[in-house]
Design a protein around this motif. Structure first.
Motif, PDB file in Angstrom:
ATOM      1  N   LYS A  52       0.839  -1.203   0.000  1.00  0.00           N
ATOM      2  CA  LYS A  52       0.000   0.000   0.000  1.00  0.00           C
ATOM      3  C   LYS A  52       0.872   1.250   0.000  1.00  0.00           C
ATOM      4  O   LYS A  52       0.585   2.208  -0.718  1.00  0.00           O
ATOM      5  CB  LYS A  52      -0.934   0.007   1.212  1.00  0.00           C
ATOM      6  N   SER A  56       1.152   4.063  -2.941  1.00  0.00           N
ATOM      7  CA  SER A  56       0.979   5.469  -2.616  1.00  0.00           C
ATOM      8  C   SER A  56       2.116   6.310  -3.193  1.00  0.00           C
ATOM      9  O   SER A  56       1.887   7.368  -3.794  1.00  0.00           O
ATOM     10  CB  SER A  56       0.913   5.650  -1.096  1.00  0.00           C
ATOM     11  N   LYS A 131      -7.210   4.987   0.964  1.00  0.00           N
ATOM     12  CA  LYS A 131      -7.215   6.356   0.464  1.00  0.00           C
ATOM     13  C   LYS A 131      -8.606   6.981   0.582  1.00  0.00           C
ATOM     14  O   LYS A 131      -8.739   8.121   1.013  1.00  0.00           O
ATOM     15  CB  LYS A 131      -6.758   6.378  -0.996  1.00  0.00           C
ATOM     16  N   LYS A 132      -9.621   6.229   0.223  1.00  0.00           N
ATOM     17  CA  LYS A 132     -10.996   6.744   0.232  1.00  0.00           C
ATOM     18  C   LYS A 132     -11.484   7.047   1.646  1.00  0.00           C
ATOM     19  O   LYS A 132     -12.032   8.092   1.918  1.00  0.00           O
ATOM     20  CB  LYS A 132     -11.921   5.722  -0.439  1.00  0.00           C
ATOM     21  N   ASN A 135      -9.408   9.638   4.511  1.00  0.00           N
ATOM     22  CA  ASN A 135      -9.568  11.087   4.358  1.00  0.00           C
ATOM     23  C   ASN A 135     -10.971  11.559   4.663  1.00  0.00           C
ATOM     24  O   ASN A 135     -11.244  12.731   4.692  1.00  0.00           O
ATOM     25  CB  ASN A 135      -9.192  11.519   2.929  1.00  0.00           C
TER      26      ASN A 135
END
Length: 136
Positions: A52, A56, A131-132, A135
């Protein structure tokens, strides 16, 4: 709930790849000797986190498509556009503008291809989920 469903549908290919990868790894762990199962599971989790992070970093670098050739081409196209503007003919201005647009579109295509390649691995879905919802 619809946000989660939309996310799953938008990333369906990555979800299938991730699920398949995790199932294969868990089957390996299940078939292992009892005293190494915890170690194998910890290694799997560590590998997922590492991948991951790698994804990124690659996503941040996906814009690294601007090489000297791209800058030279943009510069040459800009000079052509400036000359066309000075000459005042609509056809030459349009032609020069199209060469700049073509260079920009070509560069964006490279960025899209980079993103597609980065998100094709089996751990991409874990990255997208992180990521979704990290944040939000």
């Amino acid at each position: 709930m619809s946000e989660l469903l939309d996310f799953k549908l938008r990333n369906e290919k990555q979800l299938k790849n991730f699920r398949k990868h995790i199932e294969q790894e868990l089957l390996k762990i299940d078939g292992a000797l009892e005293h190494v199962k915890d170690e194998m599971l910890s290694a799997l989790i560590k590998d997922i986190e590492s991948e991951k992070q790698s994804i990124s970093i690659k996503m941040k670098e996906k814009w690294n498509v601007f090489d000297s050739g791209t800058f030279i081409q943009l510069g040459a196209n800009s000079i052509t556009a400036m000359n066309a503007v000075q000459s005042g003919t609509n056809l030459s201005v349009a032609g020069a503008a199209l060469t700049i647009v073509n260079t920009a579109l070509s560069t964006m295509k490279k960025v899209r291809n980079n993103k597609k390649e980065i998100l094709s691995g089996p751990i991409a879905y874990a990255f997208l989920v992180n990521k979704k919802w990290s944040n939000t």
